[in-house]
Design a protein around this motif. Structure first.
Motif, mmCIF file in Angstrom:
data_model
loop_
_atom_site.group_PDB
_atom_site.id
_atom_site.type_symbol
_atom_site.label_atom_id
_atom_site.label_comp_id
_atom_site.label_asym_id
_atom_site.label_seq_id
_atom_site.Cartn_x
_atom_site.Cartn_y
_atom_site.Cartn_z
ATOM 1 N N GLY A 141 0.822 -1.204 0.000
ATOM 2 C CA GLY A 141 0.000 0.000 0.000
ATOM 3 C C GLY A 141 0.855 1.252 0.000
ATOM 4 O O GLY A 141 0.599 2.214 -0.752
ATOM 5 N N GLY A 142 1.909 1.257 0.829
ATOM 6 C CA GLY A 142 2.810 2.397 0.875
ATOM 7 C C GLY A 142 3.608 2.551 -0.407
ATOM 8 O O GLY A 142 3.836 3.675 -0.886
ATOM 9 N N LEU A 143 4.057 1.426 -0.981
ATOM 10 C CA LEU A 143 4.833 1.490 -2.220
ATOM 11 C C LEU A 143 4.000 2.019 -3.381
ATOM 12 O O LEU A 143 4.521 2.725 -4.258
ATOM 13 N N ALA A 186 1.444 16.550 8.959
ATOM 14 C CA ALA A 186 1.918 16.640 10.345
ATOM 15 C C ALA A 186 1.877 18.090 10.803
ATOM 16 O O ALA A 186 2.237 19.007 10.062
ATOM 17 N N GLY A 187 1.433 18.301 12.012
ATOM 18 C CA GLY A 187 1.330 19.667 12.527
ATOM 19 C C GLY A 187 -0.054 20.252 12.354
ATOM 20 O O GLY A 187 -0.323 21.382 12.784
ATOM 21 N N GLY A 188 -0.951 19.486 11.753
ATOM 22 C CA GLY A 188 -2.304 19.976 11.534
ATOM 23 C C GLY A 188 -3.284 19.545 12.604
ATOM 24 O O GLY A 188 -4.506 19.642 12.408
ATOM 25 N N GLY A 189 -2.770 19.051 13.719
ATOM 26 C CA GLY A 189 -3.647 18.613 14.800
ATOM 27 C C GLY A 189 -3.792 17.111 14.902
ATOM 28 O O GLY A 189 -4.254 16.593 15.918
ATOM 29 N N LEU A 190 -3.412 16.398 13.849
ATOM 30 C CA LEU A 190 -3.486 14.946 13.871
ATOM 31 C C LEU A 190 -2.184 14.364 14.404
ATOM 32 O O LEU A 190 -1.113 14.948 14.218
ATOM 33 N N GLU A 191 -2.273 13.206 15.063
ATOM 34 C CA GLU A 191 -1.081 12.512 15.518
ATOM 35 C C GLU A 191 -1.381 11.029 15.635
ATOM 36 O O GLU A 191 -2.539 10.602 15.563
ATOM 37 N N GLY A 192 -0.316 10.217 15.772
ATOM 38 C CA GLY A 192 -0.481 8.781 15.918
ATOM 39 C C GLY A 192 -1.156 8.141 14.720
ATOM 40 O O GLY A 192 -0.965 8.546 13.570
ATOM 41 N N GLY A 193 -1.976 7.116 15.001
ATOM 42 C CA GLY A 193 -2.658 6.377 13.944
ATOM 43 C C GLY A 193 -3.497 7.237 13.015
ATOM 44 O O GLY A 193 -3.450 7.056 11.790
ATOM 45 N N PRO A 194 -4.294 8.201 13.544
ATOM 46 C CA PRO A 194 -5.092 9.056 12.657
ATOM 47 C C PRO A 194 -4.258 9.826 11.634
ATOM 48 O O PRO A 194 -4.710 10.050 10.509
ATOM 49 N N LEU A 195 -3.030 10.241 12.022
ATOM 50 C CA LEU A 195 -2.168 10.949 11.071
ATOM 51 C C LEU A 195 -1.740 10.010 9.945
ATOM 52 O O LEU A 195 -1.749 10.408 8.765
ATOM 53 N N THR A 196 -1.371 8.787 10.284
ATOM 54 C CA THR A 196 -0.981 7.830 9.247
ATOM 55 C C THR A 196 -2.166 7.501 8.349
ATOM 56 O O THR A 196 -2.030 7.421 7.122
ATOM 57 N N GLN A 197 -3.350 7.339 8.941
ATOM 58 C CA GLN A 197 -4.552 7.088 8.138
ATOM 59 C C GLN A 197 -4.831 8.239 7.189
ATOM 60 O O GLN A 197 -5.123 8.035 6.011
ATOM 61 N N ALA A 198 -4.755 9.459 7.710
ATOM 62 C CA ALA A 198 -5.019 10.637 6.879
ATOM 63 C C ALA A 198 -3.989 10.766 5.760
ATOM 64 O O ALA A 198 -4.323 11.191 4.640
ATOM 65 N N SER A 199 -2.737 10.420 6.043
ATOM 66 C CA SER A 199 -1.679 10.519 5.033
ATOM 67 C C SER A 199 -1.905 9.523 3.905
ATOM 68 O O SER A 199 -1.758 9.858 2.723
ATOM 69 N N PHE A 200 -2.265 8.289 4.245
ATOM 70 C CA PHE A 200 -2.566 7.294 3.207
ATOM 71 C C PHE A 200 -3.817 7.700 2.433
ATOM 72 O O PHE A 200 -3.870 7.554 1.206
ATOM 73 N N ALA A 201 -4.833 8.201 3.151
ATOM 74 C CA ALA A 201 -6.073 8.621 2.499
ATOM 75 C C ALA A 201 -5.844 9.824 1.593
ATOM 76 O O ALA A 201 -6.553 9.999 0.589
ATOM 77 N N HIS A 202 -4.880 10.666 1.922
ATOM 78 C CA HIS A 202 -4.547 11.837 1.104
ATOM 79 C C HIS A 202 -4.187 11.423 -0.322
ATOM 80 O O HIS A 202 -4.486 12.144 -1.291
ATOM 81 N N PHE A 203 -3.560 10.244 -0.450
ATOM 82 C CA PHE A 203 -3.127 9.779 -1.768
ATOM 83 C C PHE A 203 -4.062 8.734 -2.374
ATOM 84 O O PHE A 203 -4.202 8.654 -3.589
ATOM 85 N N LEU A 204 -4.711 7.928 -1.537
ATOM 86 C CA LEU A 204 -5.505 6.802 -2.041
ATOM 87 C C LEU A 204 -6.990 6.904 -1.714
ATOM 88 O O LEU A 204 -7.745 5.969 -1.988
ATOM 89 N N GLY A 205 -7.423 8.016 -1.116
ATOM 90 C CA GLY A 205 -8.821 8.161 -0.743
ATOM 91 C C GLY A 205 -9.169 7.262 0.434
ATOM 92 O O GLY A 205 -8.316 6.911 1.244
ATOM 93 N N ASP A 206 -10.435 6.856 0.511
ATOM 94 C CA ASP A 206 -10.888 6.019 1.631
ATOM 95 C C ASP A 206 -10.122 4.713 1.728
ATOM 96 O O ASP A 206 -9.906 4.190 2.826
ATOM 97 N N TRP A 207 -9.687 4.194 0.575
ATOM 98 C CA TRP A 207 -8.949 2.938 0.587
ATOM 99 C C TRP A 207 -7.655 3.072 1.384
ATOM 100 O O TRP A 207 -7.213 2.128 2.048
ATOM 101 N N GLY A 208 -7.044 4.238 1.310
ATOM 102 C CA GLY A 208 -5.811 4.467 2.054
ATOM 103 C C GLY A 208 -6.022 4.358 3.551
ATOM 104 O O GLY A 208 -5.236 3.724 4.268
#
Length: 453
Positions: free
Chosen positions: A221-223, A321-343
């Protein structure tokens, strides 16, 4: 009580402990002549080549199963949540210091495994038992340190290795798919129980298949994100390197904020120096301690250099990062930023799989700690108690349990590091002995290949 535990946790995971952990890795790297860099390709071949297994050697599971059992415990929420926390608190450069920690941590992991195999013993059931408690007692002649390690490890197993993991899974599934925590608790208890109650051979067989699939699912998924957005990868990596030596990297007292969180999360992820993984290494079928030690060393490379890098680079690329998110939610948001809900779903499923694997791996660590403190007769009782605790953790709020376990996890490192430093001469001796054998084996393979041609 919560504030007191948090203060203690901040102290035991503070600069002195982190410096000791990394310093031990640097010291062992120098004494071993940068072994982890010279032998990594060979170590990877040992780990993933079934034909190299020595079936006639004593042990309970193969090299590969010992590796995946240890990886099951280390490839956990730290690879998703811990990396994100490091980037938020320390900045993008924290990823660089995670890499540095891993490179030296490979030497530490190697030393732990070589001592675990050398000083392992056979229990009343004909199974192998080993780890820091045994090389502290038999090698360093300091049984009291072995007892301390076993106490800390036994407590951490029920906390970080059990209830905290089931709680992470239930929270993730409830927030993403509205699955009740009690339903998750029942499912986890049943699935984990089927594996754990069967002992190390059952655990080894399950992790041998489960861990590669689990890791590949998340890494792929990351690749996909990295390949699809390759144009911004150089800038992200450049930011990681440039930020590693500026600002907070050199401020914040004895150990800069950025370095501190990069080192702390790196250690939390790969557990090099904590003394947990050598307990699994001691169960491996191997003819020389050095052979299994090289296999164990690859665990740090896979965990941090590969899996954690996927998380870290993706988070830096997303720039959230720095937008108020941290931990798991930040990683989820980062993946979703590129892949949408699937991320986001990839990360959620990753948390579930990683946490479940940690449960399975740590059950064995805790079992061996309890058996050392008492005797092998407590093992069936321990396994049942461990499985029951999974459900309890899934439905409870565990801030205090997390804090206490975090302290115990850090305290495991202190007696273990004392053992590694005190027995470093044994590590060097066993290494020279095995490398001589490995050189002879390589020459025999070359001659056999030449005669075959």
């Amino acid at each position: 009580m919560q504030e007191l535990i948090n203060d203690i946790s901040g102290f035991v995971w503070g600069p002195p402990t982190l410096i000791l952990i990394v310093g031990t890795g640097i010291y062992l790297t120098l004494r071993l002549g940068f072994l982890q860099f010279r032998t990594l390709p060979y170590a990877l071949r040992l780990a993933f080549s079934p034909k190299r297994q020595d079936k006639a050697s004593k042990g309970d599971i193969s090299h590969y199963e010992a590796l995946t059992t240890a990886m099951a415990a280390t490839i956990g929420t730290g690879n998703i949540v811990g990396v994100a926390t490091a980037v938020v608190l320390g900045g993008p450069g924290a990823v660089f210091w995670m890499w540095i920690t891993a490179l030296f941590g490979m030497a530490t992991k190697y030393a732990e495994a070589i001592l675990a195999v050398k000083y392992r013993v056979e229990n009343s059931k004909g199974e192998m038992s080993g780890g820091p408690m045994y090389y502290l007692e038999k090698g360093l002649n300091a049984k009291w340190l072995g007892i301390l390690f076993a106490i800390f490890g036994a407590i951490a197993a029920f906390g970080i290795g059990n209830m905290v993991q089931s709680n992470s899974v239930s929270d993730a599934l409830e927030s993403s798919f509205s699955i009740p925590t009690w339903a998750t608790g029942i499912a986890l208890t049943l699935f984990a129980g089927l594996v754990i109650l069967g002992g190390i051979k059952s655990i080894g067989k399950v992790t041998a298949y489960f861990v590669p699939v689990m890791a590949l699912f998340y890494v792929l998924g990351g690749l996909v994100i990295i390949v699809m957005n390759f144009n911004i990868v150089p800038a992200a990596i450049g930011l990681i390197f440039s930020d590693a030596f500026t600002g907070s990297a050199i401020s914040g007292g004895i150990l800069g904020t950025l370095i501190r969180y990069g080192v702390a999360r790196g250690v939390f992820s790969n557990e090099a120096g904590l003394g947990s993984a050598p307990i699994a290494a001691a169960a491996a079928k191997t003819d020389y301690p050095g052979r299994q030690a090289l296999v164990s060393m690859t665990q740090v490379f896979i965990d941090t250099i590969i899996v954690c890098s996927i998380t870290g680079i993706t988070i830096v690329m997303a720039g959230l990062a720095g937008g108020g998110l941290e931990g798991g939610p930040l990683t989820q948001a980062s993946f979703a930023h590129f892949l949408g809900d699937w991320g986001g779903h990839i990360v959620t499923i990753g948390i579930v799989l990683f946490a479940f694997s940690t449960l399975v791996g740590w059950s064995y660590y805790g079992e061996k700690c309890f058996a050392y403190l008492f005797n092998d007769k407590v093992v069936p009782i321990y396994r049942i108690a461990f499985v029951i605790a999974i459900f309890w953790g899934a439905v409870q709020t565990l801030d205090l349990v997390w804090g206490i376990s975090d302290v115990m996890n850090a305290l495991m490192a202190i007696p273990n590091l004392i053992g590694l430093l005190g027995l470093s001469g044994v590590v060097v001796y066993e290494t020279k002995k095995f490398l001589k054998v490995a050189k002879q084996e390589k020459e025999q393979e070359r001659l056999a290949k030449a005669s075959g041609e």
